[in-house]
Design a protein around this motif. Structure first.
Motif, PDB file in Angstrom:
ATOM      1  N   SER A 130      -3.284   9.763  10.904  1.00 39.91           N
ATOM      2  CA  SER A 130      -4.489   9.539  11.699  1.00 39.91           C
ATOM      3  C   SER A 130      -4.593  10.550  12.829  1.00 39.91           C
ATOM      4  N   ASP A 131      -3.462  10.818  13.476  1.00 34.47           N
ATOM      5  CA  ASP A 131      -3.451  11.794  14.564  1.00 34.47           C
ATOM      6  C   ASP A 131      -3.732  13.198  14.035  1.00 34.47           C
ATOM      7  N   LEU A 132      -3.162  13.540  12.876  1.00 33.17           N
ATOM      8  CA  LEU A 132      -3.416  14.850  12.279  1.00 33.17           C
ATOM      9  C   LEU A 132      -4.879  14.994  11.915  1.00 33.17           C
ATOM     10  N   ARG A 133      -5.467  13.958  11.351  1.00 31.28           N
ATOM     11  CA  ARG A 133      -6.903  14.011  11.015  1.00 31.28           C
ATOM     12  C   ARG A 133      -7.736  14.264  12.271  1.00 31.28           C
TER      13      ARG A 133
ATOM     14  N   LEU B 268      -8.748  16.167   7.470  1.00 28.28           N
ATOM     15  CA  LEU B 268      -7.605  15.973   6.587  1.00 28.28           C
ATOM     16  C   LEU B 268      -8.103  15.295   5.325  1.00 28.28           C
ATOM     17  N   VAL B 269      -7.942  15.956   4.200  1.00 28.11           N
ATOM     18  CA  VAL B 269      -8.340  15.391   2.915  1.00 28.11           C
ATOM     19  C   VAL B 269      -7.188  14.542   2.397  1.00 28.11           C
TER      20      VAL B 269
ATOM     21  N   GLU C 144     -14.454  16.069  -0.196  1.00 36.31           N
ATOM     22  CA  GLU C 144     -14.567  14.696   0.301  1.00 36.31           C
ATOM     23  C   GLU C 144     -13.262  14.292   0.985  1.00 36.31           C
ATOM     24  N   PRO C 145     -13.301  13.913   2.285  1.00 39.10           N
ATOM     25  CA  PRO C 145     -12.049  13.652   3.012  1.00 39.10           C
ATOM     26  C   PRO C 145     -11.229  12.491   2.463  1.00 39.10           C
ATOM     27  N   GLY C 146     -11.861  11.413   2.071  1.00 39.07           N
ATOM     28  CA  GLY C 146     -11.100  10.251   1.616  1.00 39.07           C
ATOM     29  C   GLY C 146     -10.697   9.353   2.771  1.00 39.07           C
ATOM     30  N   GLU C 147     -10.317   8.131   2.428  1.00 41.46           N
ATOM     31  CA  GLU C 147     -10.006   7.123   3.435  1.00 41.46           C
ATOM     32  C   GLU C 147      -8.532   7.146   3.820  1.00 41.46           C
TER      33      GLU C 147
END
Length: 429
Positions: A54-57, A67-68, A172-175
């Motif tokens: 989450s932090d990297l994204r 972040l994909v 598409e990044p994705g969840e």
């Protein structure tokens, strides 16, 4: 180049990331990719990993990218994404575990079949694990000669984050995966909290590290190892920055130990499974004793305190790790794989080279030049927890005992209710 995929694994950061930096410098579009691999079992540190992702994204979004995220086999997902976005290359950081090397080999073959460029970059260690070799050998088996060679090696330059990350159309990044947070104290996953801890520790604590890093109650260790394990902070940057402070040598030496075990694991991929240096040991298969050790109910307070700290925080002081490991393998004569698997399950910083290298070291089957070394838990307790503060913190049923009895509660009369007698005599040797 038009589009490069950077496959993240144990390098979850934007600063000093050689593969990401070069991709952003050379390619028009860059796809930072992380694949949740179902073949890697989620352990106690799963929540820490999700926080790091989450932090990297967030950091990549601040740079204009994202972040994909995908789930599945990393090789298949990376190759599939390359086709979707028209990438011509897949780059990643080199790692050393047997599983990581098989993944790298499969990815290399898959890229060759599809005429994609495949490159491995440094970044997981300070000195690449295949860089230093002794005369007549493929790796260093003893730490001190490795430390001398490592100290004379010119380390690569540390790079900053890329100025901008530009995703290609259609990426598409994705969840982000969901996951319950494990109870591991105040540590939070990610580059941002990792760098915050590094900044504060260098300024406030490093100068006293050599004196106090073995004191159990004070815990003047940096606690950066979880961030190094996931690559939230760069080991090369940590070493470079620490070198500018007084008293850094002892701390940098610990970073060298990390590199040492990576080059051992590269040369000996069976490190988690069989003796690095075979010894004739009649291992004890007492399941009750092993369970008591895991639960922190051996009856030896300094051992139980360490094991309970591990359960509560996903962390254990390094000196305590040595004490509990020696007790399991040298006193209870239980196989080092039992201890290594328990640590691998619970430790936030548990990685293959350091976890299994250290367990073999303490068991006398690894790189220790004194394989018969036994740590006396009472002497260790008297030296590194003299007033019992560490034991009182993690074994509260003993908190009311005076300092003279805190490490030897079996001498109290009557015995402390609910606390067991020692599994084995703790004061010999």
């Amino acid at each position: 180049m038009e589009t490069v995929i950077v496959l993240f694994n144990r390098d979850l950061r934007t600063r000093d990331h050689p593969a990401l930096a070069e991709a952003c410098a050379r390619a028009r579009h860059v796809v930072p990719l992380f694949v949740m691999d179902p073949a890697i079992r989620a352990r106690h540190r799963h929540g820490f990993l999700i926080e790091a992702l989450s932090d990297l994204r967030s950091s990549l979004r601040d740079l204009g990218g994202d972040l994909v995220l995908r789930r599945g086999d990393p090789v298949a997902e990376a190759v599939r994404l390359a086709g979707d976005v028209g990438a011509s290359a897949i780059w990643t950081s080199a790692d050393v575990s047997a599983y990581a090397r098989r993944r790298q080999e499969r990815l290399s073959r898959a890229c060759a079949e599809r005429r994609l460029q495949f490159r491995l970059f440094p970044g997981v260690t300070i000195v690449p694990p295949d860089r230093l070799r002794p005369a007549g050998g493929d790796h260093y088996r003893v730490f001190t000669p490795y430390w001398r060679a490592w100290s004379k090696t010119v380390h690569r330059s540390v790079t900053g984050p890329p100025r901008v990350v530009t995703l290609p159309p259609g990426a598409e990044p994705g969840e982000l995966p969901a996951g319950p947070r494990a109870p591991y104290g105040h540590l939070r996953g990610g580059e941002t909290p990792g760098r915050r801890r590094l900044d504060l520790w260098l300024k406030l604590c490093l100068a006293d590290y050599a004196r106090g890093h073995d004191e159990l109650a004070e815990d003047q260790t940096s606690m950066l190892s979880p961030y190094l394990r996931f690559g939230c902070v760069s080991p090369a940057e940590v070493a470079a920055r620490a070198a500018g402070y007084p008293g850094a040598e002892e701390f940098v030496r610990q970073l060298c130990w990390r590199d040492f075990y990576y080059q051992v694991a590269l040369a000996f991929p069976d490190l988690p499974r069989r003796d690095y240096r075979p010894r004739e040991v009649d291992w004890n298969e007492d399941a009750h004793a092993a369970d008591a050790w895991r639960a922190g109910m051996t009856g030896v307070p300094i051992v139980d305190a360490g094991m309970r700290q591990l359960q509560a925080e996903g962390w254990m002081h390094n000196r305590a790790r040595m004490i509990v490991g020696s007790y399991l393998t040298k006193r209870l004569k239980i196989h080092w794989r039992v201890g290594g698997e328990h640590f691998a399950e619970l430790l936030l910083d548990g990685d293959v080279p350091n976890n299994w290298g250290n367990w073999q070291w303490v068991a006398g089957t690894g790189n220790d030049t004194r394989p018969n070394r036994v740590l006396n838990p009472l002497r260790q307790a008297a030296r590194f927890d003299p007033d019992g503060a560490y034991v009182r913190r993690y074994v509260p049923e003993l908190a009311s005992l005076p300092a003279s009895l805190i490490h030897e509660p079996w001498k109290a009369a009557p015995r402390v209710p609910g606390y067991p007698a020692p599994l084995t005599t703790p004061d010999n040797g």
